[in-house]
Design a protein around this motif. Sequence first.
Motif, PDB file in Angstrom:
ATOM      1  N   ALA A  66      28.191  42.370  34.188  1.00 55.74           N
ATOM      2  CA  ALA A  66      28.428  42.511  35.620  1.00 55.74           C
ATOM      3  C   ALA A  66      29.866  42.137  35.982  1.00 55.74           C
ATOM      4  O   ALA A  66      30.421  41.203  35.403  1.00 55.74           O
ATOM      5  CB  ALA A  66      27.460  41.632  36.402  1.00 55.74           C
ATOM      6  N   PRO A  67      30.459  42.853  36.932  1.00 48.21           N
ATOM      7  CA  PRO A  67      31.784  42.442  37.404  1.00 48.21           C
ATOM      8  C   PRO A  67      31.682  41.081  38.081  1.00 48.21           C
ATOM      9  O   PRO A  67      30.656  40.757  38.679  1.00 48.21           O
ATOM     10  CB  PRO A  67      32.181  43.529  38.403  1.00 48.21           C
ATOM     11  CG  PRO A  67      30.925  44.225  38.764  1.00 48.21           C
ATOM     12  CD  PRO A  67      29.947  44.006  37.647  1.00 48.21           C
ATOM     13  N   ASN A  68      32.720  40.279  37.952  1.00 48.70           N
ATOM     14  CA  ASN A  68      32.724  38.957  38.562  1.00 48.70           C
ATOM     15  C   ASN A  68      34.131  38.644  39.067  1.00 48.70           C
ATOM     16  O   ASN A  68      34.931  38.081  38.346  1.00 48.70           O
ATOM     17  CB  ASN A  68      32.281  37.886  37.567  1.00 48.70           C
ATOM     18  CG  ASN A  68      32.170  36.519  38.214  1.00 48.70           C
ATOM     19  OD1 ASN A  68      31.968  36.411  39.408  1.00 48.70           O
ATOM     20  ND2 ASN A  68      32.313  35.475  37.433  1.00 48.70           N
ATOM     21  N   PRO A  69      34.445  39.030  40.293  1.00 47.95           N
ATOM     22  CA  PRO A  69      35.794  38.791  40.818  1.00 47.95           C
ATOM     23  C   PRO A  69      35.999  37.357  41.286  1.00 47.95           C
ATOM     24  O   PRO A  69      36.466  37.109  42.375  1.00 47.95           O
ATOM     25  CB  PRO A  69      35.881  39.784  41.972  1.00 47.95           C
ATOM     26  CG  PRO A  69      34.475  39.904  42.457  1.00 47.95           C
ATOM     27  CD  PRO A  69      33.612  39.759  41.223  1.00 47.95           C
ATOM     28  N   SER A  70      35.607  36.420  40.438  1.00 48.60           N
ATOM     29  CA  SER A  70      35.689  35.013  40.796  1.00 48.60           C
ATOM     30  C   SER A  70      35.764  34.186  39.521  1.00 48.60           C
ATOM     31  O   SER A  70      35.272  34.593  38.481  1.00 48.60           O
ATOM     32  CB  SER A  70      34.445  34.613  41.587  1.00 48.60           C
ATOM     33  OG  SER A  70      34.370  33.226  41.714  1.00 48.60           O
ATOM     34  N   HIS A  71      36.363  33.016  39.602  1.00 50.32           N
ATOM     35  CA  HIS A  71      36.353  32.101  38.476  1.00 50.32           C
ATOM     36  C   HIS A  71      35.101  31.241  38.491  1.00 50.32           C
ATOM     37  O   HIS A  71      34.923  30.385  37.641  1.00 50.32           O
ATOM     38  CB  HIS A  71      37.590  31.187  38.529  1.00 50.32           C
ATOM     39  CG  HIS A  71      38.860  31.936  38.339  1.00 50.32           C
ATOM     40  ND1 HIS A  71      39.282  32.360  37.119  1.00 50.32           N
ATOM     41  CD2 HIS A  71      39.794  32.359  39.219  1.00 50.32           C
ATOM     42  CE1 HIS A  71      40.434  33.000  37.239  1.00 50.32           C
ATOM     43  NE2 HIS A  71      40.755  33.006  38.516  1.00 50.32           N
ATOM     44  N   LEU A  72      34.239  31.469  39.446  1.00 50.15           N
ATOM     45  CA  LEU A  72      33.037  30.662  39.618  1.00 50.15           C
ATOM     46  C   LEU A  72      31.829  31.360  39.021  1.00 50.15           C
ATOM     47  O   LEU A  72      31.907  32.494  38.569  1.00 50.15           O
ATOM     48  CB  LEU A  72      32.815  30.393  41.110  1.00 50.15           C
ATOM     49  CG  LEU A  72      34.008  29.769  41.843  1.00 50.15           C
ATOM     50  CD1 LEU A  72      33.731  29.713  43.331  1.00 50.15           C
ATOM     51  CD2 LEU A  72      34.309  28.390  41.286  1.00 50.15           C
TER      52      LEU A  72
END
Length: 114
Positions: free
Chosen positions: A74-80
Amino acid sequence: TMLEKSAELGVERLQLGMAHRGRLNVLVNFLGKKVSEICSEFSEQVDFLGDMKYHLGTRGSVFIGGRDVQLTLAPNPSHLEAVNPVVLGMTRAKLDQYGDSDMRSTMAVLIHGD
């Protein structure tokens, strides 16, 4: 391995979610994305959502245990770990889409990248 055992137990689709650390390794060594493809994405001037291009998702498949297993990162545009509930929703949607009331054909894997 986890993938071999999953295929043996009938898993047909694996939905992966993880933060940024180790993500390039998973893209190349688990999902089979070519290093040259990843490098070309860094050099292209393409608009995208998020802060790093390797936060984009990808799909692939592996033939293991006598069957094709579809893999989705899955894309994850976060460092979290914000991607975790998204992956759980993606997994549930696949189970519903394929009418799997036993909930065995699609599996979520949530990886903490550290």
